[in-house]
Design an enzyme around this catalytic site. Structure first.
Site, mmCIF file in Angstrom:
data_model
loop_
_atom_site.group_PDB
_atom_site.id
_atom_site.type_symbol
_atom_site.label_atom_id
_atom_site.label_comp_id
_atom_site.label_asym_id
_atom_site.label_seq_id
_atom_site.Cartn_x
_atom_site.Cartn_y
_atom_site.Cartn_z
ATOM 1 N N CYS A 120 0.845 -1.178 0.000
ATOM 2 C CA CYS A 120 0.000 0.000 0.000
ATOM 3 C C CYS A 120 0.880 1.226 0.000
ATOM 4 O O CYS A 120 2.068 1.149 0.301
ATOM 5 C CB CYS A 120 -0.869 0.004 1.239
ATOM 6 S SG CYS A 120 -1.978 -1.390 1.280
ATOM 7 N N GLY A 144 -0.554 0.601 -5.046
ATOM 8 C CA GLY A 144 -1.851 -0.025 -4.816
ATOM 9 C C GLY A 144 -2.918 0.668 -5.632
ATOM 10 O O GLY A 144 -3.032 1.898 -5.576
ATOM 11 N N ASN A 188 0.337 -0.151 5.859
ATOM 12 C CA ASN A 188 1.067 -0.816 4.773
ATOM 13 C C ASN A 188 1.847 -1.961 5.393
ATOM 14 O O ASN A 188 2.709 -1.724 6.239
ATOM 15 C CB ASN A 188 2.026 0.179 4.091
ATOM 16 C CG ASN A 188 2.914 -0.503 3.058
ATOM 17 O OD1 ASN A 188 2.567 -1.551 2.524
ATOM 18 N ND2 ASN A 188 4.046 0.108 2.773
ATOM 19 N N GLY A 189 1.537 -3.183 4.983
ATOM 20 C CA GLY A 189 2.273 -4.326 5.528
ATOM 21 C C GLY A 189 1.360 -5.515 5.704
ATOM 22 O O GLY A 189 0.261 -5.557 5.130
ATOM 23 N N TYR A 232 11.788 -3.958 -7.442
ATOM 24 C CA TYR A 232 10.584 -3.794 -8.253
ATOM 25 C C TYR A 232 9.571 -2.777 -7.720
ATOM 26 O O TYR A 232 8.972 -2.039 -8.486
ATOM 27 C CB TYR A 232 9.906 -5.168 -8.371
ATOM 28 C CG TYR A 232 8.534 -5.144 -8.974
ATOM 29 C CD1 TYR A 232 8.361 -4.959 -10.342
ATOM 30 C CD2 TYR A 232 7.397 -5.289 -8.179
ATOM 31 C CE1 TYR A 232 7.086 -4.930 -10.907
ATOM 32 C CE2 TYR A 232 6.130 -5.261 -8.739
ATOM 33 C CZ TYR A 232 5.989 -5.090 -10.107
ATOM 34 O OH TYR A 232 4.740 -5.062 -10.650
#
Ligand code: SF4
Length: 480
Positions: A20, A46, A121-122, A261
């Protein structure tokens, strides 16, 4: 890969999906508008849903929905309604929890200390265990996202100042997280003690800004100040900035896939420019796996920077051999078209004039299933390439990620069960070379502080029980 957050089934690709994106600002009258811009810059992290929570000092208002930032905020009234000087924003790719608007973030609750909004985020490794325990005790959850578990833990914590309650709640979770919490008069940013996901602090005039990647600071004109340290809690309120710390972790585990990436090349990640590291991966790849070829091309856009590095080191000219369409949304196609690999073709078109008669090195950042690459190689050969040599800017992905990147089972990872030679055969390349784990770790500063578990299987935390069982079964049957 999961959420953290999923690049929605990106048509025509089997690329690793993301996490995210988080953005927060405190102390600017344009807070919601700036959060909106920040989310735009973080859209690559996201694309499933987006949302902003904004506090005017008395109440917190939230607007969120499914879709890209431009779709969720497609009417000026959406932002106008979000008045106030502090805001947090979130772009989601679901790695846990299903894809529906209930799971869109920021999540917002009303509890004994008032209103609270949270963006995460995670991925919490012990989410199922914690949730099961709380449900047995009578808790009712509104979402299937692991992030909501932390809100429940905060609500159950001993009454005290909000930062204390958050610290108590987070002491019970295992896994990867960056959290932004917005209370009526406070913005709180936290990064887990191992530091899996990136989070940085900037400043816009006097207003502090927090974001997953520094490209979101750039878009609002904020100056980069520093990264949030692993295990650090940063509180912004009327008293300025206060630092608190979570329990110390014996090790750090910053996600090396951010460099390969996930992050934008123009972002500073874990204190380093992603572009610089990614280019060095390409140079190292050329050193480890040279090729006799006429041109180097990238699978755009994520492999562009590594391809430049490969070209630099090998002296083989870099060319644009594939054009990527950025305008492909969800597609509904017939089974016959499926067989013709139309999905890949919708997204990529080969440049015949560049490829015809040439020996081509194709740089890809990583291989998950290998199906997209196989189709791409068919396209490249169809455009007349004489030879196709694939070079991958990361080692074979053999193990699932439990920390917010959507590669959750071994079955979907081609390298978990196939040799490099079988993968070469499957994708139809003349040769295939992956960057080695040693090479990968040599390029990054402080390699001991990185997580590379999807390549090595050396997980920095306990892993979910289901995975342990899967491993046991595979060993028992001799599959690994
Ligand atoms: Fe990143 Fe791989 Fe570690 Fe997951 S397992 S956090 S993708 S390095």
């Amino acid at each position: 890969m999961k959420n953290g957050c999923q690049r929605p089934a990106s048509p025509g690709t089997d690329a690793p999906r993301h996490h995210c994106g988080l953005f927060g600002i405190c102390g600017d009258d344009r807070a919601a508008e700036l959060a909106y811009l920040g989310l735009y810059a973080l859209q690559h992290r996201g694309q499933e849903s987006a949302g902003i929570a904004c506090s005017d000092g008395k109440r917190i208002l939230v607007h969120k929905d499914m879709g890209l930032v431009s779709m969720v905020f497609n009417d000026p009234s959406h932002l106008k309604r979000l008045t106030g000087r502090c805001a947090i924003g979130h772009n989601r790719y679901s790695t846990t929890g299903s894809s529906n608007v209930l799971n869109a973030q920021p999540l917002s609750v009303e509890f004994k200390c008032g209103q609270l909004a949270a963006a995460h985020n995670g991925n919490l490794v012990n989410a199922a265990e914690l949730r099961g325990h709380m449900e047995r005790e009578g808790s009712i959850f509104q979402t299937t996202a692991d992030s909501e578990i932390v809100l429940h833990l905060i609500a159950r914590a001993a009454q005290g100042p909000l930062p204390d309650m958050i610290l108590e709640a987070l002491s019970k979770v295992v896994g990867s997280y960056c959290f932004l919490f917005l209370a009526r008069d406070q913005l709180i940013a936290v990064r887990d003690p191992m530091g899996f996901r990136p989070l940085c602090i900037g400043r816009l005039n006097e207003a502090p800004v927090v974001a997953s990647e520094s490209c979101a600071l750039d878009i609002v004109g904020a100056e980069y100040v520093r990264g949030v340290e692993p295990g650090e809690m940063v509180i912004f309120d009327a008293n300025g900035m206060t630092i608190r710390r979570l329990a110390e972790s014996p090790r750090r585990a910053m996600c090396i896939f951010e460099y390969i990436y996930i992050a934008r090349p123009d972002s500073r990640i874990f204190g380093q420019m992603a572009d610089k590291i990614r280019r060095a991966f390409g140079r190292r790849l050329a050193e480890e796996h040279p090729a006799k070829a006429d041109i180097v091309i990238a699978v755009p856009d994520s492999a562009n920077t590594a391809a430049l590095g490969y070209s630099e080191h090998s002296g083989i000219r870099f060319e644009i051999g594939l054009i990527r369409s950025h305008y492909v949304g969800r597609t509904f196609i017939s089974p016959e078209q499926h067989e013709r690999d139309i999905k890949v073709h919708l997204k990529f078109n080969p440049v015949t004039g560049v490829l015809k008669g040439r020996r081509v090195v194709v740089i890809e950042d990583s291989i998950v299933r290998g199906t997209t690459l196989r189709n791409l190689i068919r396209l490249i050969r169809g455009a007349g390439a004489a030879e196709v040599h694939v070079r991958v800017g990361s080692p074979p992905i053999r193990f699932p990620c439990f920390y917010g990147v959507d590669m959750s089972t071994r079955k979907e990872l081609i390298a978990s069960s196939q040799s490099v030679e079988s993968i070469r055969d499957f994708i139809g390349a003349d040769s295939l070379g992956y960057l080695s784990v040693e090479g990968l770790l040599k390029v990054v500063p402080k390699p001991k502080d990185m997580c590379a578990a999807c390549f090595t299987g050396d997980y920095p935390t306990e892993v979910p029980v289901d995975f342990k069982k899967e491993q046991f079964d595979l060993h028992r049957t001799g599959a690994i």
